[in-house]
Design an enzyme around this catalytic site. Structure first.
Site, PDB file in Angstrom:
ATOM      1  CD  GLU A 140      11.460  13.115  10.400  1.00 45.53           C
ATOM      2  OE1 GLU A 140      12.170  12.381   9.697  1.00 45.53           O
ATOM      3  OE2 GLU A 140      10.384  12.745  10.900  1.00 45.53           O
ATOM      4  CE  LYS A 153      -1.697   2.699   2.869  1.00 46.48           C
ATOM      5  NZ  LYS A 153      -1.588   3.894   1.980  1.00 46.48           N
ATOM      6  CD  GLU A 179      13.126   4.260   7.848  1.00 51.33           C
ATOM      7  OE1 GLU A 179      13.239   5.174   8.708  1.00 51.33           O
ATOM      8  OE2 GLU A 179      12.907   4.474   6.665  1.00 51.33           O
ATOM      9  CB  CYS A 221      13.590   9.200   7.821  1.00 48.07           C
ATOM     10  SG  CYS A 221      14.189   7.810   6.830  1.00 48.07           S
TER      11      CYS A 221
END
Length: 478
Positions: free
Chosen positions: A382, A175, A251, A285
């Site tokens: 982030e 997906k 992750e 990331c």
């Protein structure tokens, strides 16, 4: 409209699915609709699981060499179509064409690497210390696997999961993110051409993500979840997966420190910072979010970095001369703007960039800030964009403390000419990966993953295939 598949890929066939609705795919470079893809509902998701479950016994029994040859063919086809795939990624993701080409090469390498690993599923044989029996350990495919991937690396995040799953003998349902589904469907088409049997890989897109994913996680035939995305969503998925005790690989987010000591090669450190910060326009990331420079070189480092960032050409991703493409959507631009304005309001000083772009598209210029206070939002969140705050430190202990002052622990970067110090600091930093005097850490042959809130498990290397296998112990005597 593109010339790539836009329907659901279930049991080797393309289908609209149960819903007549379509999901618009937006070109971030100009805000226009690039194409529309099918919108799966719960019934379509279960049909994909049905197909994966039906295909599992035969695929699990397929000789490892045969699985290996199919994966090798996937690599060859992906490299054959690399330019077409790169342009598609640039169109739906917005990343610079140069970065998209790099992603395709990286994505294809997972097929080649796991083609080699597929024939190296080794077990163990030992004698029990008591002498009563032998301990025979073998590895078996874990089963039907649900793979959920993000928008920032639409090809690489798909192949990094599909390749080890297939090498291990698992079947799967992928997906992808609705922002970048076209690349996933293009990869599925290549898999079919390479000879992957019907039902082994299924790809669905849906605007009803929660309902569709929950239905698959509630299905007892699904035994593995591999997710790449935010820590917040990862927590939700872990809670849901716990209901069926599904094996999870996560992750998740990162907030990478980039530590430059006084004795570093400054030219190499700036080169590395440009890669670590600006690869994929900072939407990664692994991106360097917190740049720490020791006081003796801090001013020179920040100045050189700003000079390099200022020279980058901002433009549409698919244009060959673009260095920095748009962010993925308007929400991403708003988030970056908020972080920069918060830092500036608290004393942060902008050396370059710092103001959102005008006109169509979701642009934000490469930006360098200094004097950002430690309590500013960008010091702890982030960033996910082309913004580089440079902070100052004095001692090695202070650098380690600052680097570890985050809930995340995915990757860190360290620059120093002193190898002993570099290795010492690398061991002390709480991260699953450390790049020492390098601006790039990702490699299909290396175990990719983090600690703390950055995730569970590893992708790539031999570890990545074992994530899709169960160790079975057989007690025997002869």
């Amino acid at each position: 409209m593109t010339n790539h598949p836009t329907d659901l890929f279930i049991n080797g066939a393309w289908a609209q699915g149960s819903s007549d609705k379509r999901i618009a795919v937006i070109n971030p470079s100009d805000g226009t609709v690039l194409d529309h893809v099918a919108d799966a509902d719960v019934g379509d998701a279960i049909a994909a699981v049905d197909a994966a479950a039906a295909a599992l016994p035969a695929w699990a029994k397929t000789p490892a060499r045969q699985r290996s040859e199919i994966l090798r063919r996937c690599y060859e086809l992906m490299m054959r179509d690399s330019e077409d795939l790169a342009r598609l990624i640039s169109l739906e993701n917005g990343k610079a064409l140069r970065d998209a080409r790099g992603e395709v090469a990286y994505a294809a390498e997972f097929f080649r690497w796991f083609a080699e690993e597929a024939v190296r599923i080794n077990g163990d044989l030992s004698a029990a210390p008591s002498g009563t029996n032998r301990i025979l350990v073998q590895y078996q495919p874990i089963g039907v696997s649900l793979l959920i991937t993000p928008w920032n690396f639409p090809a690489a995040m798909a192949t990094r999961k599909i390749a080890p799953a297939l090498a291990a003998g698992c079947t799967c349902v992928l997906k992808p993110a609705t922002e970048t589904p076209l690349t996933a469907f293009a990869v599925a088409k290549l898999l079919a051409e390479a000879g992957v049997p019907d039902g082994v890989v299924n790809v669905i897109t849906s605007s009803k993500t929660s309902a569709v994913v929950n239905a698959m996680l509630e299905d007892p035939r699904v035994r593995k979840l591999s997710f790449t995305g935010s820590t917040e969503v990862g927590r939700i998925l872990l809670r849901k997966a716990a209901e069926q005790i599904i094996h999870c690989s996560m992750e998740l987010g990162g907030n990478a420190p980039f530590v430059v000591f006084d004795d570093a090669d400054l030219d190499k450190a700036v080169d590395g910072a440009m890669i670590a910060k600006m690869r994929n326009g900072g939407e990664a990331c692994t991106a360097a979010n917190r740049l720490y420079a020791q006081r003796g070189i801090a001013e020179a480092f920040a100045s050189r970095l700003a000079e390099r960032m200022r020279a980058m050409k901002v433009g549409a991703g698919a244009e060959a001369t673009t260095d920095c493409g748009p962010l993925v959507n308007a929400a991403a631009v708003n988030k970056i703007t908020e972080l920069v304005e918060d830092a500036v309001s608290q004393g942060g000083r902008v050396l370059c960039g710092g103001e959102r772009g005008e006109g169509a598209g979701f642009f934000y210029p490469p930006t360098v800030l200094v004097d950002v206070p430690p309590h500013a939002k960008m010091a702890h969140e982030e960033i996910f964009g082309p913004v580089a705050p440079v902070y100052v430190f004095d001692t090695e202990d202070e650098a380690v403390t600052l680097a570890n002052d985050t809930e995340y622990g995915l990757v860190a970067y360290v620059y120093t000419r002193d190898l002993a110090k570099g290795l010492r600091v690398s061991e002390r930093i709480e991260a699953g990966m450390v790049a020492l005097n390098r601006g790039l850490v990702s490699d299909p042959a290396a175990p990719f993953g983090g600690v703390k809130q950055s995730g569970l498990g590893r992708e790539g290397a031999h570890h990545g295939m074992l994530e899709f296998m169960e160790a079975k112990y057989i007690a025997a005597e002869w």
